[in-house]
Design an enzyme around this catalytic site. Structure first.
Site, PDB file in Angstrom:
ATOM      1  N   LYS A 181       0.838  -1.204   0.000  1.00  0.00           N
ATOM      2  CA  LYS A 181       0.000   0.000   0.000  1.00  0.00           C
ATOM      3  C   LYS A 181       0.873   1.253   0.000  1.00  0.00           C
ATOM      4  CE  LYS A 181      -1.771   2.870   2.893  1.00  0.00           C
ATOM      5  NZ  LYS A 181      -1.912   4.133   2.145  1.00  0.00           N
ATOM      6  N   GLY A 233       7.227   4.495   8.154  1.00  0.00           N
ATOM      7  CA  GLY A 233       6.371   5.661   8.358  1.00  0.00           C
ATOM      8  C   GLY A 233       6.657   6.269   9.719  1.00  0.00           C
ATOM      9  N   SER A 234       5.642   6.908  10.283  1.00  0.00           N
ATOM     10  CA  SER A 234       5.862   7.636  11.530  1.00  0.00           C
ATOM     11  C   SER A 234       5.968   6.679  12.716  1.00  0.00           C
ATOM     12  CB  SER A 234       4.710   8.613  11.747  1.00  0.00           C
ATOM     13  OG  SER A 234       3.502   7.894  11.801  1.00  0.00           O
ATOM     14  N   GLU A 236       4.561   7.089  15.497  1.00  0.00           N
ATOM     15  CA  GLU A 236       3.231   6.952  16.105  1.00  0.00           C
ATOM     16  C   GLU A 236       2.458   5.784  15.485  1.00  0.00           C
ATOM     17  OE1 GLU A 236       1.028  10.448  15.265  1.00  0.00           O
ATOM     18  OE2 GLU A 236      -0.786   9.678  16.241  1.00  0.00           O
ATOM     19  N   GLY A 238       3.739   3.361  13.673  1.00  0.00           N
ATOM     20  CA  GLY A 238       4.530   2.148  13.891  1.00  0.00           C
ATOM     21  C   GLY A 238       4.252   1.533  15.255  1.00  0.00           C
ATOM     22  N   GLU A 255      10.483   0.732  10.113  1.00  0.00           N
ATOM     23  CA  GLU A 255      11.443   1.810   9.830  1.00  0.00           C
ATOM     24  C   GLU A 255      10.714   3.110  10.130  1.00  0.00           C
ATOM     25  OE1 GLU A 255      14.518   1.437   8.917  1.00  0.00           O
ATOM     26  OE2 GLU A 255      14.674  -0.519   7.974  1.00  0.00           O
ATOM     27  N   CYS A 289      13.749  10.580   6.564  1.00  0.00           N
ATOM     28  CA  CYS A 289      13.741  10.054   7.941  1.00  0.00           C
ATOM     29  C   CYS A 289      15.108  10.232   8.598  1.00  0.00           C
ATOM     30  CB  CYS A 289      13.333   8.593   7.922  1.00  0.00           C
ATOM     31  SG  CYS A 289      14.262   7.645   6.719  1.00  0.00           S
ATOM     32  N   GLU A 386      10.502  15.427  15.348  1.00  0.00           N
ATOM     33  CA  GLU A 386      10.817  15.339  13.917  1.00  0.00           C
ATOM     34  C   GLU A 386       9.953  16.360  13.164  1.00  0.00           C
ATOM     35  OE1 GLU A 386       9.489  11.830  11.784  1.00  0.00           O
ATOM     36  OE2 GLU A 386      11.456  11.684  10.861  1.00  0.00           O
TER      37      GLU A 386
HETATM   38  P1  TAP Z   1       2.602   7.752   8.335  1.00  0.00           P
HETATM   39  O1  TAP Z   1       1.518   8.723   8.536  1.00  0.00           O
HETATM   40  O2  TAP Z   1       2.978   6.874   9.459  1.00  0.00           O
HETATM   41  O3  TAP Z   1       2.172   6.884   7.069  1.00  0.00           O
HETATM   42  C1  TAP Z   1       2.979   5.863   6.531  1.00  0.00           C
HETATM   43  C2  TAP Z   1       2.101   4.900   5.776  1.00  0.00           C
HETATM   44  O4  TAP Z   1       1.241   4.222   6.704  1.00  0.00           O
HETATM   45  C3  TAP Z   1       1.168   5.553   4.758  1.00  0.00           C
HETATM   46  O5  TAP Z   1       1.012   4.694   3.656  1.00  0.00           O
HETATM   47  C4  TAP Z   1      -0.114   5.673   5.553  1.00  0.00           C
HETATM   48  O6  TAP Z   1      -1.253   5.771   4.739  1.00  0.00           O
HETATM   49  C5  TAP Z   1      -0.114   4.381   6.324  1.00  0.00           C
HETATM   50  N1  TAP Z   1      -0.911   4.365   7.546  1.00  0.00           N
HETATM   51  C6  TAP Z   1      -1.428   5.415   8.239  1.00  0.00           C
HETATM   52  N2  TAP Z   1      -2.106   4.959   9.327  1.00  0.00           N
HETATM   53  C7  TAP Z   1      -1.991   3.607   9.315  1.00  0.00           C
HETATM   54  C8  TAP Z   1      -2.455   2.563  10.192  1.00  0.00           C
HETATM   55  N3  TAP Z   1      -3.161   2.820  11.297  1.00  0.00           N
HETATM   56  N4  TAP Z   1      -2.145   1.280   9.886  1.00  0.00           N
HETATM   57  C9  TAP Z   1      -1.416   0.989   8.792  1.00  0.00           C
HETATM   58  N5  TAP Z   1      -0.968   1.936   7.923  1.00  0.00           N
HETATM   59  C10 TAP Z   1      -1.241   3.221   8.196  1.00  0.00           C
HETATM   60  O7  TAP Z   1       3.948   8.441   7.878  1.00  0.00           O
HETATM   61  P2  TAP Z   1       4.148   9.462   6.676  1.00  0.00           P
HETATM   62  O8  TAP Z   1       3.676  10.774   7.139  1.00  0.00           O
HETATM   63  O9  TAP Z   1       3.627   8.911   5.410  1.00  0.00           O
HETATM   64  O10 TAP Z   1       5.735   9.437   6.520  1.00  0.00           O
HETATM   65  C11 TAP Z   1       6.547  10.209   7.286  1.00  0.00           C
HETATM   66  C12 TAP Z   1       7.203   9.398   8.399  1.00  0.00           C
HETATM   67  O11 TAP Z   1       7.858   8.256   7.861  1.00  0.00           O
HETATM   68  C13 TAP Z   1       8.266  10.173   9.113  1.00  0.00           C
HETATM   69  O12 TAP Z   1       8.127  10.011  10.494  1.00  0.00           O
HETATM   70  C14 TAP Z   1       9.568   9.526   8.638  1.00  0.00           C
HETATM   71  O13 TAP Z   1      10.632   9.625   9.518  1.00  0.00           O
HETATM   72  C15 TAP Z   1       9.156   8.134   8.415  1.00  0.00           C
HETATM   73  N6  TAP Z   1      10.050   7.491   7.445  1.00  0.00           N
HETATM   74  C16 TAP Z   1      10.946   6.602   7.913  1.00  0.00           C
HETATM   75  C17 TAP Z   1      11.823   5.999   7.031  1.00  0.00           C
HETATM   76  C18 TAP Z   1      12.810   5.023   7.555  1.00  0.00           C
HETATM   77  S1  TAP Z   1      13.606   4.143   6.479  1.00  0.00           S
HETATM   78  N7  TAP Z   1      13.018   4.879   8.812  1.00  0.00           N
HETATM   79  C19 TAP Z   1      11.781   6.281   5.679  1.00  0.00           C
HETATM   80  C20 TAP Z   1      10.847   7.192   5.234  1.00  0.00           C
HETATM   81  C21 TAP Z   1       9.964   7.789   6.146  1.00  0.00           C
HETATM   82  P3  TAP Z   1      -1.779   7.219   4.244  1.00  0.00           P
HETATM   83  O14 TAP Z   1      -0.670   7.856   3.516  1.00  0.00           O
HETATM   84  O15 TAP Z   1      -2.863   6.867   3.350  1.00  0.00           O
HETATM   85  O16 TAP Z   1      -2.170   7.956   5.492  1.00  0.00           O
END
Ligand code: TAP
Length: 475
Positions: A181, A233-234, A236, A238, A255, A289, A386
């Site tokens: 997804k 992802g975030s 929170e 995770g 991650e 990230c 962050e």
């Molecule tokens: P999130 O809001 O956590 O979203 C990540 C993914 O999870 C999206 O596809 C999101 O869908 C989905 N999601 C949201 N709620 C969910 C749930 N309850 N259950 C399962 N999936 C769910 O993060 P973001 O804002 O997209 O990305 C930014 C974060 O990712 C930052 O904190 C960053 O540090 C972290 N990040 C970490 C890494 C590594 S390698 N450590 C790399 C890149 C990013 P929707 O988009 O449809 O809400």
């Protein structure tokens, strides 16, 4: 404020459909529900396409297709699976210009980055794991490591296609099948990847792409037919996923977020360090990230370094992401922009000093100028949370021990950077920094052969390298 004329390169080489279905069992299918969402170009707010919103029944169909494809895919000799992965890697190379433009349109990142960083790394990841597919018995995990089954993979919006590659390439090399997804705001390159799977004649059901929002990700993670969950992802979300999977048989890798320190010692070559600091936080608008979002600079050189840094920030060009001269592209979404603004305002309110170069901002789209905060205390929110935007918090230190203490004073532990000419100091620092990656005299360098992942609240499990195979094998 200004209107930019869109760069001449551009949209003509991408073919975006007005509307997309779900990619399940090698076919485009309509979702069972009526709901759809729009994905927009964050640089112009123009709608790029309508995308299906997968509900529980659609996720169930995708997991069913992946489960059905598993015996064939996992039973295939590794050398055969490798052929598919090599083919995918080559198609990505052939279509890289188109994919780079598509990524830039949907995400807002400068074309120079999607073309020169994201796409080459995406192809490299598939090549690298293609090479492992027939050597799993020699990977150090025992004589006969087995794939886990169906991998449910959820990725964020900051490196849409690269995060897909990090997830899908090792999963397939090990013989797993996948339901992925993508993030709600950046689905288009994952949907283009679905087409690439067809072009490569990948057997139906080996890769399935379901678009939607957080609820779709939650349905995928919760599905009883999923054997392995890989989430980026975030912290929170995770944390929520880890809680929801406790006590189940599912294997999980996470991650998550970061708040990396980029540490500059007094003996570091200033110009090189300034480039590293700029790359560390302004690459991909700071939507990284492992971004070097905290600059720790030794007090004796702080004034000189800041002066050089401000001069350099004055030369960064913000604007049309499709223009090859652009350094700072658009913020990915209105929500992310609001979050960056809120934290920057908190920085001022808590007493830090805010500075940005004079920087015209386009009238439409989501933008935030490169920003520095000085006079930052460790207790300030901008030093702890962050921001995931082009905002750098500057702190100082006197001794290496103080640098280590400040760098480690965060719940995160994804990455760090050390700038010094002294090899002994680099090693002394690297052994004390609680971070999955420590770069020295460089920053934001990635290689598919190198494992990547976090300490502490930045997650667990490693992606990349031989270590990245372990997440997808019963060892
Ligand atoms: P999130 O809001 O956590 O979203 C990540 C993914 O999870 C999206 O596809 C999101 O869908 C989905 N999601 C949201 N709620 C969910 C749930 N309850 N259950 C399962 N999936 C769910 O993060 P973001 O804002 O997209 O990305 C930014 C974060 O990712 C930052 O904190 C960053 O540090 C972290 N990040 C970490 C890494 C590594 S390698 N450590 C790399 C890149 C990013 P929707 O988009 O449809 O809400």
């Amino acid at each position: 404020m200004f209107e930019y004329a869109p760069a001449p390169e551009s949209r003509d080489i991408v073919d975006i459909r007005p509307s997309y279905g779900l990619f399940i069992n090698g076919e485009w299918v309509e979702p069972q529900g009526e709901e759809r969402h729009k994905t927009v170009n964050p640089a112009t707010e123009e709608v790029l396409a309508e995308v299906a919103w997968a509900g529980e029944a659609d996720v169930d169909r995708a997991v069913g297709a992946a489960a059905k494809a598993f015996p064939l895919w996992s039973g295939m000799p590794g050398a055969e699976r490798a052929k598919y992965l090599f083919r995918i890697a080559r198609i990505i190379q052939e279509r890289s210009r188109e994919l780079a433009v598509l990524e830039t349109l949907d995400n807002g990142k400068p074309i120079r980055e999607s073309r020169d960083v994201d796409l080459p790394l995406v192809a490299a990841h598939f090549f690298y794991y293609a090479g492992w597919a027939d050597k799993l018995s020699y990977a150090g995990f025992g004589p006969d490591p087995r794939p886990l089954g169906v991998a449910g993979q959820v990725i964020p919006w900051n490196f849409p296609l690269l995060m897909l590659a990090w997830k899908i390439a090792p999963a397939l090399a090990c013989g797993n099948t996948v339901v992925l997804k993508p993030a709600e705001t950046t689905p288009l390159t994952a949907l283009a990847f679905a087409e690439i799977c067809r072009q490569a004649d990948l057997p139906p059901g080996v890769v399935n792409i379901v678009t939607g929002a957080g609820e779709t990700g939650a349905a995928l993670v919760a599905h009883p037919g999923v054997d392995k969950v890989a989430f980026t992802g975030s912290t929170e979300v995770g944390r929520h996923i880890a809680r929801s999977l406790a006590g189940t048989r599912k294997k999980l890798t996470l991650e998550l977020g970061g708040k990396a320190a980029n540490i500059v010692f007094e003996d570091a070559p200033i110009d090189q360090a300034v480039e590293g600091v700029v790359n560390g936080i302004f690459f991909n608008q700071g939507h990284v990230c492992c971004a070097g979002s905290r600059l720790l600079v030794q007090e004796s050189v702080a004034a000189d370094l800041l002066e050089a840094l401000k001069r350099r920030l004055g030369t960064l060009r913000l604007g049309d992401p499709l223009d090859k001269n652009t350094d700072i592209g658009a913020i990915n979404s209105a929500e992310q922009l609001a979050k960056i603004r809120e934290l920057s305002e908190a920085g001022e309110a808590e007493g830090a000093e805010r500075w940005s170069p004079a920087c015209p901002i386009p009238d439409r789209g989501y933008w935030f100028p490169p920003t520095l905060f000085t006079g930052v205390a460790q207790s300030h929110r901008i030093a702890r949370e962050e921001i995931f935007g082009p905002v750098l918090s500057v702190l100082t230190f006197r001794t290496p021990a103080e640098a280590v203490e400040k760098a480690n004073n965060t719940p995160y532990g994804l990455s760090a950077g050390v700038w010094t000419e002294k090899g002994s100091l680099m090693l002394w620092m690297a052994s004390r920094l609680r971070a999955g990656v420590v770069w020295s005299n460089t920053f934001n360098r990635f290689d598919p052969a190198s494992p990547f992942g976090g300490f502490k609240e930045s997650g667990y499990g490693r992606e990349g390298g031989r270590h990245g195979l372990e997440a997808y094998l019963a060892v």
